[in-house]
Design an enzyme around this catalytic site. Structure first.
Site, mmCIF file in Angstrom:
data_model
loop_
_atom_site.group_PDB
_atom_site.id
_atom_site.type_symbol
_atom_site.label_atom_id
_atom_site.label_comp_id
_atom_site.label_asym_id
_atom_site.label_seq_id
_atom_site.Cartn_x
_atom_site.Cartn_y
_atom_site.Cartn_z
ATOM 1 C CE1 TYR A 81 -4.191 -1.959 -0.126
ATOM 2 C CE2 TYR A 81 -2.617 -3.366 1.557
ATOM 3 C CZ TYR A 81 -4.123 -2.374 0.458
ATOM 4 O OH TYR A 81 -5.472 -3.798 0.835
ATOM 5 C CG HIS A 82 -0.924 4.598 0.359
ATOM 6 N ND1 HIS A 82 -2.331 4.028 0.396
ATOM 7 C CD2 HIS A 82 -1.410 5.659 1.529
ATOM 8 C CE1 HIS A 82 -3.139 4.246 1.720
ATOM 9 N NE2 HIS A 82 -2.783 5.193 1.797
#
Length: 222
Positions: free
Chosen positions: A99-100
């Site tokens: 994920y980011h």
């Protein structure tokens, strides 16, 4: 072709269920992986400056920074992606989900292996930092904002700073961000254990007080 394989993986794993057009055109993680394939190829030929230029262009276009020396497996899904940094000696297995805000970074300024190795099917939650030449076992889950500086066993879930398995995670499934469905705070767990120890000591002290009080009364009668 790899871009179709990546798009198929995105469509299967993203709960938003994007169309083929969305998966191919609107996912920065897919574009970053494809740019990296070119940069890594040039890096392998010894063309370091062109490889770094391609990597820099990819970061400018996608917000994802992957060193051209990093090794990425198949069907890597970088969801959202902004702020992801993957270091030179990092190794990422097949079917990994990142994920980011994630960093696969190093702790040493010395040459050699200094970035983590992620085996297949690992999930790294948003904002997590995985640091040093450590191995994250297949199927492991790293919770959002965790800081991982020690190896993680296959299938294990870790959360917190420093990251470690939450007791409440045993036997539970994990969410997309690597957290157990009944998330637990390792710091709160430690505080709870300390509170239990204090309560036990108080009970022991209370059990010792009545005999002492009786002895004082007896001495007073004399």
């Amino acid at each position: 072709m790899e871009f179709l394989e990546l798009a198929r993986s995105i469509r299967a794993r993203d709960p938003a269920r994007p169309t083929w057009a969305e998966a191919l055109l609107c996912y920065a993680g897919l574009h970053a992986v494809l740019w990296h394939r070119l940069a890594h190829f040039l890096w392998g030929l010894g063309l370091r400056a062109p490889a770094r230029c391609v990597s820099h262009l990819s970061r400018w276009l996608t917000g994802i920074e992957i060193h051209p020396g990093a090794t990425l497996g198949r069907r890597l899904f970088i969801d959202h992606g902004m702020g992801v940094v993957i270091g030179e000696t990092a190794e990422v297995g097949d079917d990994v989900l990142i994920y980011h805000g994630v960093t696969l970074g190093g702790l040493s300024g010395q040459p050699g292996k200094r970035h983590p190795t992620l085996e297949g099917n690992v999930v790294v939650g948003a904002g997590a930092q995985v640091l040093g030449p450590i191995r994250i076992g297949a199927g492991a889950r790293i919770g959002a904002n965790a800081v991982v500086v020690s190896p993680v066993a296959a299938g294990e879930t870790v959360v917190g700073i420093p990251a470690r398995p939450p007791q409440a995670a045993a036997g539970h499934r994990t969410t997309g961000y690597g957290l157990p469905d009944c998330p637990a705070d390792p710091v709160e767990e430690e505080m709870a254990r300390l509170r239990e120890e204090v309560a036990a000591l108080r009970r022991e002290l209370a059990a010792l007080r009545p005999p002492a009080a009786g002895l004082r009364r007896a001495e007073g009668v004399k």
